[in-house]
Design a protein around this motif. Structure first.
Motif, mmCIF file in Angstrom:
data_model
loop_
_atom_site.group_PDB
_atom_site.id
_atom_site.type_symbol
_atom_site.label_atom_id
_atom_site.label_comp_id
_atom_site.label_asym_id
_atom_site.label_seq_id
_atom_site.Cartn_x
_atom_site.Cartn_y
_atom_site.Cartn_z
ATOM 1 N N MET A 1 20.903 -16.379 2.654
ATOM 2 C CA MET A 1 20.551 -15.666 3.882
ATOM 3 C C MET A 1 19.674 -14.466 3.558
ATOM 4 O O MET A 1 19.839 -13.820 2.525
ATOM 5 C CB MET A 1 21.821 -15.211 4.611
ATOM 6 N N ILE A 2 18.741 -14.180 4.453
ATOM 7 C CA ILE A 2 17.808 -13.073 4.288
ATOM 8 C C ILE A 2 18.008 -12.069 5.423
ATOM 9 O O ILE A 2 18.030 -12.438 6.606
ATOM 10 C CB ILE A 2 16.342 -13.567 4.326
ATOM 11 N N ASP A 3 18.150 -10.805 5.062
ATOM 12 C CA ASP A 3 18.176 -9.707 6.026
ATOM 13 C C ASP A 3 16.737 -9.203 6.140
ATOM 14 O O ASP A 3 16.192 -8.642 5.192
ATOM 15 C CB ASP A 3 19.112 -8.600 5.507
ATOM 16 N N THR A 4 16.120 -9.394 7.292
ATOM 17 C CA THR A 4 14.685 -9.132 7.424
ATOM 18 C C THR A 4 14.345 -7.684 7.763
ATOM 19 O O THR A 4 13.168 -7.377 7.965
ATOM 20 C CB THR A 4 14.060 -10.022 8.515
ATOM 21 N N HIS A 5 15.346 -6.794 7.784
ATOM 22 C CA HIS A 5 14.987 -5.432 8.190
ATOM 23 C C HIS A 5 15.947 -4.397 7.620
ATOM 24 O O HIS A 5 16.985 -4.099 8.206
ATOM 25 C CB HIS A 5 14.972 -5.317 9.723
ATOM 26 N N VAL A 6 15.563 -3.844 6.470
ATOM 27 C CA VAL A 6 16.326 -2.728 5.901
ATOM 28 C C VAL A 6 15.350 -1.628 5.482
ATOM 29 O O VAL A 6 14.151 -1.868 5.269
ATOM 30 C CB VAL A 6 17.182 -3.152 4.684
ATOM 31 N N HIS A 7 15.876 -0.429 5.390
ATOM 32 C CA HIS A 7 15.090 0.729 4.959
ATOM 33 C C HIS A 7 15.755 1.367 3.746
ATOM 34 O O HIS A 7 16.979 1.313 3.594
ATOM 35 C CB HIS A 7 15.010 1.783 6.064
ATOM 36 N N PHE A 8 14.943 1.988 2.918
ATOM 37 C CA PHE A 8 15.448 2.783 1.793
ATOM 38 C C PHE A 8 14.725 4.126 1.808
ATOM 39 O O PHE A 8 13.533 4.191 2.120
ATOM 40 C CB PHE A 8 15.189 2.064 0.466
ATOM 41 N N TRP A 9 15.464 5.185 1.462
ATOM 42 C CA TRP A 9 14.817 6.494 1.378
ATOM 43 C C TRP A 9 15.642 7.455 0.548
ATOM 44 O O TRP A 9 16.855 7.279 0.392
ATOM 45 C CB TRP A 9 14.559 7.083 2.766
ATOM 46 N N ASN A 10 14.942 8.425 -0.011
ATOM 47 C CA ASN A 10 15.568 9.625 -0.561
ATOM 48 C C ASN A 10 15.398 10.687 0.511
ATOM 49 O O ASN A 10 14.279 11.149 0.758
ATOM 50 C CB ASN A 10 14.897 10.036 -1.878
ATOM 51 N N PHE A 11 16.491 11.059 1.145
ATOM 52 C CA PHE A 11 16.412 11.853 2.371
ATOM 53 C C PHE A 11 15.690 13.176 2.165
ATOM 54 O O PHE A 11 16.003 13.944 1.242
ATOM 55 C CB PHE A 11 17.819 12.111 2.925
ATOM 56 N N ASP A 12 14.736 13.428 3.040
ATOM 57 C CA ASP A 12 13.970 14.676 3.065
ATOM 58 C C ASP A 12 13.994 15.190 4.495
ATOM 59 O O ASP A 12 13.442 14.539 5.394
ATOM 60 C CB ASP A 12 12.532 14.413 2.621
ATOM 61 N N PRO A 13 14.638 16.337 4.756
ATOM 62 C CA PRO A 13 14.810 16.792 6.136
ATOM 63 C C PRO A 13 13.505 17.082 6.870
ATOM 64 O O PRO A 13 13.471 17.026 8.107
ATOM 65 C CB PRO A 13 15.657 18.060 5.990
ATOM 66 N N VAL A 14 12.443 17.370 6.141
ATOM 67 C CA VAL A 14 11.151 17.617 6.796
ATOM 68 C C VAL A 14 10.454 16.291 7.089
ATOM 69 O O VAL A 14 10.115 15.978 8.230
ATOM 70 C CB VAL A 14 10.256 18.516 5.914
ATOM 71 N N ARG A 15 10.261 15.493 6.050
ATOM 72 C CA ARG A 15 9.597 14.194 6.241
ATOM 73 C C ARG A 15 10.382 13.298 7.193
ATOM 74 O O ARG A 15 9.804 12.598 8.034
ATOM 75 C CB ARG A 15 9.461 13.492 4.889
ATOM 76 N N ASP A 16 11.706 13.324 7.075
ATOM 77 C CA ASP A 16 12.567 12.443 7.872
ATOM 78 C C ASP A 16 13.177 13.178 9.064
ATOM 79 O O ASP A 16 14.366 13.031 9.369
ATOM 80 C CB ASP A 16 13.672 11.868 6.979
ATOM 81 N N SER A 17 12.353 13.956 9.737
ATOM 82 C CA SER A 17 12.855 14.768 10.857
ATOM 83 C C SER A 17 13.349 13.913 12.020
ATOM 84 O O SER A 17 14.089 14.400 12.878
ATOM 85 C CB SER A 17 11.758 15.722 11.340
#
Length: 274
Positions: A1-17
């Motif tokens: 099975m394939i999950d077609t929608h995931v995100h990854f990030w190193n949280f940045d409060p400015v960039r990821d406002s």
């Protein structure tokens, strides 16, 4: 099975406002290792990593994660589709085979942007490079999206998060009409994903989500629907398994072959050319 929608990030409060204070659960770092246990439990074998930041650096970030984690089977990156240097950039990225397509956060843009000649001409170039395009809009932007897609008839598209219907208020009439129109284009697919974020996060009812699923499957059919989680965003509401089990409960009405399309084969054909 394939999950077609995931995100990854190193949280940045400015960039990821966009990750606001009421989303405390996801104001953290998220990487593929966080998914391994739950994927193993649910027998999910891979995912498509979708851009969360609108820079080309995001593409390198996702590629570096993919080098270390083979659960990432493909990447939907970001590129400036309105740039006069677009063809040059597409040629550069074409050497990275894991990049399968592109996305811009159109939900944050106005109709002039969505219908701009520069954007439409940019998307028209993607077919020559065998790239897909993810469509991310709110339900009230679907009319502009339909106008845009109509001008690019030979491009494979996928609608993220069912076009973000108003799950909470269940005001679905206009959204339903627009989904019916959009689905008439045989090259537009749809992801069953992201609806926890459009619902009342803590008090949604199964029926509210299934009402949306009904519309999507009526008009796209199992042949053009793909399973996606929208992890980790969906964690603002429930754990991963709750979404997966909810979708599986709904799709239990379909045949085994149709479930194979929804959870695996449609994603492989659309993104992985397999």
């Amino acid at each position: 099975m394939i999950d077609t929608h995931v995100h990854f990030w190193n949280f940045d409060p400015v960039r990821d406002s966009w990750i606001t204070a009421d989303m405390q659960t996801i104001r953290n770092d998220f990487n593929p290792k966080n998914l391994l246990r739950i994927y193993n439990e649910l027998q999910i074998t891979g995912c498509i990593a979708v851009q969360a930041s609108q820079t080309e650096e995001e593409n390198h970030f996702l590629l570096s994660l993919a080098e270390q984690n083979d659960i990432i089977k493909g990447i939907v990156g970001w590129i400036d589709l309105r740039s006069p240097k677009l063809e040059e950039r597409l040629n550069y990225w074409k050497s990275f085979n894991l990049i399968k397509g592109w996305r811009h956060v159109l939900q944050a843009e106005n109709s002039d942007f969505i219908l701009s000649r520069e954007l439409i001409n940019g998307i028209k170039k993607l077919k020559d490079f065998n790239y897909t395009y993810d469509l991310l809009v709110y339900h009230n932007q679907l009319p502009e999206l339909i106008q845009m897609v109509d001008q690019i008839p030979d491009q494979p598209f996928v609608l993220d998060h069912c076009g973000k219907p108003d799950v909470k208020k269940q005001d679905l009439k206009t959204w339903t009409q627009n989904i019916q129109t959009l689905a008439q284009n045989p090259l537009v697919h749809c992801k069953i994903s992201g609806l926890f974020a459009e619902a009342d996060w803590k008090n949604w009812k199964e029926e509210e989500l299934f009402n949306c699923f009904d519309v999507i499957f009526e008009h796209f059919g199992p042949e053009r629907v793909m399973y996606g989680s929208d992890w980790p965003v969906m964690l603002i509401s429930r754990p991963y398994a709750d979404w997966f089990n909810l979708v599986q409960k709904y799709t239990s009405r379909f045949s085994a072959a149709e479930n194979d399309l929804i959870f695996d084969k449609n994603a492989r054909r659309f993104y992985l050319n397999s």
